[in-house]
Structure formats: structure tokens, C-alpha cells
Motif scaffolding. Sequence first.
Motif, PDB file in Angstrom:
ATOM      1  N   VAL A 100       0.817  -1.206   0.000  1.00 42.91           N
ATOM      2  CA  VAL A 100       0.000   0.000   0.000  1.00 42.91           C
ATOM      3  C   VAL A 100       0.859   1.268   0.000  1.00 42.91           C
ATOM      4  CG1 VAL A 100      -0.268   0.128   2.514  1.00 42.91           C
ATOM      5  CG2 VAL A 100      -2.030   1.115   1.056  1.00 42.91           C
ATOM      6  N   ILE A 101       0.423   2.228  -0.791  1.00 41.96           N
ATOM      7  CA  ILE A 101       1.029   3.558  -0.819  1.00 41.96           C
ATOM      8  C   ILE A 101       0.080   4.472  -0.056  1.00 41.96           C
ATOM      9  CG2 ILE A 101       1.675   5.522  -2.278  1.00 41.96           C
ATOM     10  CD1 ILE A 101       2.310   3.442  -4.480  1.00 41.96           C
ATOM     11  N   ILE A 102       0.586   5.066   0.991  1.00 41.03           N
ATOM     12  CA  ILE A 102      -0.248   5.943   1.823  1.00 41.03           C
ATOM     13  C   ILE A 102       0.090   7.382   1.444  1.00 41.03           C
ATOM     14  CG2 ILE A 102      -0.866   6.601   4.176  1.00 41.03           C
ATOM     15  CD1 ILE A 102       0.069   3.802   5.035  1.00 41.03           C
ATOM     16  N   ASN A 103      -0.758   7.955   0.606  1.00 43.55           N
ATOM     17  CA  ASN A 103      -0.471   9.293   0.099  1.00 43.55           C
ATOM     18  C   ASN A 103      -1.512  10.334   0.491  1.00 43.55           C
ATOM     19  OD1 ASN A 103      -2.468   8.260  -1.489  1.00 43.55           O
ATOM     20  ND2 ASN A 103      -1.301   8.286  -3.390  1.00 43.55           N
ATOM     21  N   THR A 104      -2.430   9.945   1.359  1.00 40.98           N
ATOM     22  CA  THR A 104      -3.406  10.910   1.878  1.00 40.98           C
ATOM     23  C   THR A 104      -3.654  10.621   3.360  1.00 40.98           C
ATOM     24  OG1 THR A 104      -5.369   9.571   1.416  1.00 40.98           O
ATOM     25  CG2 THR A 104      -4.615  11.060  -0.355  1.00 40.98           C
ATOM     26  N   GLU A 105      -4.049  11.651   4.072  1.00 43.36           N
ATOM     27  CA  GLU A 105      -4.398  11.470   5.486  1.00 43.36           C
ATOM     28  C   GLU A 105      -5.605  10.549   5.628  1.00 43.36           C
ATOM     29  OE1 GLU A 105      -4.692  14.573   8.576  1.00 43.36           O
ATOM     30  OE2 GLU A 105      -3.482  15.784   7.198  1.00 43.36           O
ATOM     31  N   GLU A 106      -6.537  10.666   4.675  1.00 42.86           N
ATOM     32  CA  GLU A 106      -7.734   9.840   4.713  1.00 42.86           C
ATOM     33  C   GLU A 106      -7.361   8.361   4.630  1.00 42.86           C
ATOM     34  OE1 GLU A 106     -10.279   9.935   1.226  1.00 42.86           O
ATOM     35  OE2 GLU A 106     -12.023   9.948   2.542  1.00 42.86           O
ATOM     36  N   HIS A 117      -1.889  -4.365  14.280  1.00 39.72           N
ATOM     37  CA  HIS A 117      -0.565  -4.945  14.455  1.00 39.72           C
ATOM     38  C   HIS A 117       0.375  -4.336  13.422  1.00 39.72           C
ATOM     39  CE1 HIS A 117      -2.016  -7.031  11.001  1.00 39.72           C
ATOM     40  NE2 HIS A 117      -2.707  -7.930  11.673  1.00 39.72           N
ATOM     41  N   SER A 118       1.608  -4.711  13.451  1.00 41.94           N
ATOM     42  CA  SER A 118       2.600  -4.166  12.522  1.00 41.94           C
ATOM     43  C   SER A 118       2.362  -4.715  11.122  1.00 41.94           C
ATOM     44  CB  SER A 118       4.014  -4.543  12.971  1.00 41.94           C
ATOM     45  OG  SER A 118       4.282  -3.989  14.228  1.00 41.94           O
ATOM     46  N   VAL A 119       2.457  -3.843  10.150  1.00 42.42           N
ATOM     47  CA  VAL A 119       2.298  -4.241   8.748  1.00 42.42           C
ATOM     48  C   VAL A 119       3.360  -3.543   7.909  1.00 42.42           C
ATOM     49  CG1 VAL A 119      -0.190  -4.643   8.907  1.00 42.42           C
ATOM     50  CG2 VAL A 119       0.637  -2.389   8.267  1.00 42.42           C
ATOM     51  N   TRP A 120       3.643  -4.119   6.769  1.00 42.37           N
ATOM     52  CA  TRP A 120       4.551  -3.480   5.821  1.00 42.37           C
ATOM     53  C   TRP A 120       3.748  -2.579   4.899  1.00 42.37           C
ATOM     54  CZ3 TRP A 120       9.387  -3.607   6.940  1.00 42.37           C
ATOM     55  CH2 TRP A 120       9.971  -4.714   7.527  1.00 42.37           C
ATOM     56  N   ILE A 121       4.320  -1.442   4.568  1.00 42.41           N
ATOM     57  CA  ILE A 121       3.731  -0.554   3.580  1.00 42.41           C
ATOM     58  C   ILE A 121       4.718  -0.433   2.430  1.00 42.41           C
ATOM     59  CG2 ILE A 121       2.327   0.692   5.268  1.00 42.41           C
ATOM     60  CD1 ILE A 121       4.388   2.984   5.130  1.00 42.41           C
ATOM     61  N   GLY A 122       4.284   0.162   1.337  1.00 43.41           N
ATOM     62  CA  GLY A 122       5.108   0.233   0.134  1.00 43.41           C
ATOM     63  C   GLY A 122       6.113   1.361   0.128  1.00 43.41           C
ATOM     64  N   LEU A 123       6.836   1.527   1.197  1.00 40.31           N
ATOM     65  CA  LEU A 123       7.836   2.589   1.321  1.00 40.31           C
ATOM     66  C   LEU A 123       9.160   1.965   1.730  1.00 40.31           C
ATOM     67  CD1 LEU A 123       8.152   5.749   1.318  1.00 40.31           C
ATOM     68  CD2 LEU A 123       7.745   5.641   3.779  1.00 40.31           C
ATOM     69  N   SER A 124      10.225   2.312   0.993  1.00 38.51           N
ATOM     70  CA  SER A 124      11.543   1.761   1.361  1.00 38.51           C
ATOM     71  C   SER A 124      12.656   2.673   0.849  1.00 38.51           C
ATOM     72  CB  SER A 124      11.725   0.352   0.791  1.00 38.51           C
ATOM     73  OG  SER A 124      12.001   0.413  -0.590  1.00 38.51           O
ATOM     74  N   ASP A 125      13.859   2.374   1.328  1.00 37.74           N
ATOM     75  CA  ASP A 125      15.059   3.060   0.834  1.00 37.74           C
ATOM     76  C   ASP A 125      16.023   2.021   0.262  1.00 37.74           C
ATOM     77  OD1 ASP A 125      15.962   1.871   3.153  1.00 37.74           O
ATOM     78  OD2 ASP A 125      16.914   3.677   3.949  1.00 37.74           O
ATOM     79  N   ARG A 126      15.471   0.977  -0.341  1.00 39.16           N
ATOM     80  CA  ARG A 126      16.271  -0.129  -0.866  1.00 39.16           C
ATOM     81  C   ARG A 126      17.195   0.311  -2.000  1.00 39.16           C
ATOM     82  NH1 ARG A 126      13.356  -5.743  -0.956  1.00 39.16           N
ATOM     83  NH2 ARG A 126      15.454  -6.143  -1.636  1.00 39.16           N
ATOM     84  N   GLU A 127      16.730   1.214  -2.862  1.00 38.12           N
ATOM     85  CA  GLU A 127      17.565   1.641  -3.989  1.00 38.12           C
ATOM     86  C   GLU A 127      18.686   2.556  -3.535  1.00 38.12           C
ATOM     87  OE1 GLU A 127      15.504   3.051  -7.447  1.00 38.12           O
ATOM     88  OE2 GLU A 127      13.934   1.530  -7.218  1.00 38.12           O
ATOM     89  N   ASN A 128      18.375   3.551  -2.747  1.00 34.57           N
ATOM     90  CA  ASN A 128      19.364   4.495  -2.222  1.00 34.57           C
ATOM     91  C   ASN A 128      19.142   4.654  -0.728  1.00 34.57           C
ATOM     92  OD1 ASN A 128      20.529   5.163  -4.761  1.00 34.57           O
ATOM     93  ND2 ASN A 128      18.818   6.544  -5.178  1.00 34.57           N
ATOM     94  N   GLU A 129      20.105   4.200   0.055  1.00 33.67           N
ATOM     95  CA  GLU A 129      20.023   4.281   1.507  1.00 33.67           C
ATOM     96  C   GLU A 129      19.693   5.708   1.947  1.00 33.67           C
ATOM     97  OE1 GLU A 129      20.184   2.700   5.372  1.00 33.67           O
ATOM     98  OE2 GLU A 129      20.496   1.573   3.529  1.00 33.67           O
TER      99      GLU A 129
END
Length: 143
Positions: A100-106, A117-129
Amino acid sequence: MTEKHQLQDNFSSLSQKKLEQETRVKDLTAEKKTVTGSLDSLSQKNQELEGKVRSLSDKLKKGTCEGAKLGSSDKLYISEGEKSWSDSRQYCRDRGGDLVIINTEEKQRFISSFIKHSVWIGLSDRENEGELKWVDNSELKQR
């Protein structure tokens, strides 16, 4: 005679205080009735919301949350067991989606309302630390 006048004054004063207290009791009774009505209404709304949360939780436990719309065609999938970010992303991709991409407050409020509980979202710094990007390569916009 003076004592009689003093007693009459005291009686008048107490009678006035009694009337004021009776008026106060009537006002408080009316206020209590209003508050009780509001409480009943809120309790009913709370029960409705708890039912919706139970329904969403049941759907999440089954692995899909088709009723939880984030956009026109978005669905949320929850996998069984813990997975790494990469494995979670692959799980989503195998089902035709992505993290998931969270791009709005809604959207943030919506997801936070039933994820407990803890979940993964579609945000990372894998390409550039240190450079956070969403899975669609858009940059994280902080407010």
C-alpha cells in the motif's frame, strides 16, 4: 418580637433557597434526559461501528478485505504469518497488487482504523540508503 421577625426572615430565605434548588433540580433533570438521549444514540452508533470492525476483521483473517475500499478498485490483502518486506511485496504482487502507498491522510486514518498490528507498507530506501520512495517510485512527501 425580634426573634419572631428573625425566624420569619430565615423562613423566607430558606423558602427562596428551596425554590432555587427545585428549579435547579428541574434543569438538571432536563439536562440528564438530553445527555441520556445522546448516550443512547452514541451507543447505537458504537454498536454499528463495532459490527463493521468485526466484519472487516473477519475478512482480513480470511486474507482479503474486498469491502475495504481505498480507491475505486483497491483491495487490501493480509498474509498469514510474518514475512519480510520483500516477501510481503511478492505476496501482494502474486495477487495483482503491491504494498500500500499511503499518500493521503484519509487513507492513513482508514488503514489505522482497523490494523492493530505491525504491517509493511510500500515505502523503502532499498535503492538508495536514506532516500525513501514508494513502490511506484514516487517520493515520500512529508508535511
